[in-house]
Scaffold this motif. Structure first.
Motif, PDB file in Angstrom:
ATOM      1  N   TYR A   1       3.169  -1.658   2.473  1.00  0.00           N
ATOM      2  CA  TYR A   1       4.097  -2.486   3.245  1.00  0.00           C
ATOM      3  C   TYR A   1       3.888  -3.935   2.856  1.00  0.00           C
ATOM      4  CZ  TYR A   1       6.512  -4.622   7.177  1.00  0.00           C
ATOM      5  OH  TYR A   1       7.370  -5.365   7.946  1.00  0.00           O
TER       6      TYR A   1
ATOM      7  N   GLY B   1      -5.676  -4.177   4.062  1.00  0.00           N
ATOM      8  CA  GLY B   1      -4.668  -5.213   3.940  1.00  0.00           C
ATOM      9  C   GLY B   1      -5.174  -6.440   3.225  1.00  0.00           C
TER      10      GLY B   1
ATOM     11  N   PHE C   1      -0.221 -12.437   6.870  1.00  0.00           N
ATOM     12  CA  PHE C   1      -0.238 -11.092   6.313  1.00  0.00           C
ATOM     13  C   PHE C   1       0.496 -11.078   4.979  1.00  0.00           C
ATOM     14  CE2 PHE C   1      -0.139  -6.611   6.039  1.00  0.00           C
ATOM     15  CZ  PHE C   1       1.149  -6.246   5.684  1.00  0.00           C
TER      16      PHE C   1
ATOM     17  N   THR D   1      -0.071  -5.543  11.064  1.00  0.00           N
ATOM     18  CA  THR D   1       0.093  -6.757  10.283  1.00  0.00           C
ATOM     19  C   THR D   1      -0.563  -7.963  10.941  1.00  0.00           C
ATOM     20  OG1 THR D   1       2.214  -7.239  11.321  1.00  0.00           O
ATOM     21  CG2 THR D   1       2.267  -5.935   9.303  1.00  0.00           C
TER      22      THR D   1
END
Length: 123
Positions: free
Chosen positions: A59, A35, A47, A105
């Motif tokens: 995502y 991420g 995030f 997240t």
């Protein structure tokens, strides 16, 4: 443990683009989700995007959807964040991170972090 090193930050005018890179080494990266987060002065870590290393699912939160694209190059063990149509509010230190599960997240659920790279967007 995975070691992560970001690069590619810098100063750009509003409306411009930057591409961040995150080079991974150490433990087998294919078992991870990766991420991008960012943190502006006085604000919590936010995030930005996530990618599942195996399969490539992605995502994004609404704040960057359509402007940012996360990708990875498995052969190079490198993750990227292409940032287009940058805005002054995108100014922050950007961090890459690795998590042992998908989809997370919350920053506290990520196991490894890079040192961060500064992105500054001028108006």
């Amino acid at each position: 443990q995975v070691q992560l090193v970001e690069s590619g930050g810098g100063l750009v005018q509003a409306g411009g683009s930057l591409r961040l890179s995150c080079a991974a080494s150490g433990r087998t990266i294919s078992t991870y989700a990766m991420g991008w987060f960012r943190q502006a002065p006085g604000k919590e870590r936010e995030f930005v995007a996530a990618i599942r290393w195996s399969g490539g699912s992605t995502y994004y939160p609404d704040s960057v959807k359509g402007r940012f694209t996360i990708s990875r190059d498995s052969a190079k063990n490198t993750m990227y964040l292409q940032m287009n149509s940058l805005k002054p509010e995108d100014t922050a230190v950007y961090y890459c991170a690795a998590a042992s599960r998908w989809l997370v997240t919350a920053a506290r659920l990520y196991d490894a972090w890079g040192q961060g790279t500064q992105v500054t967007v001028s108006s």
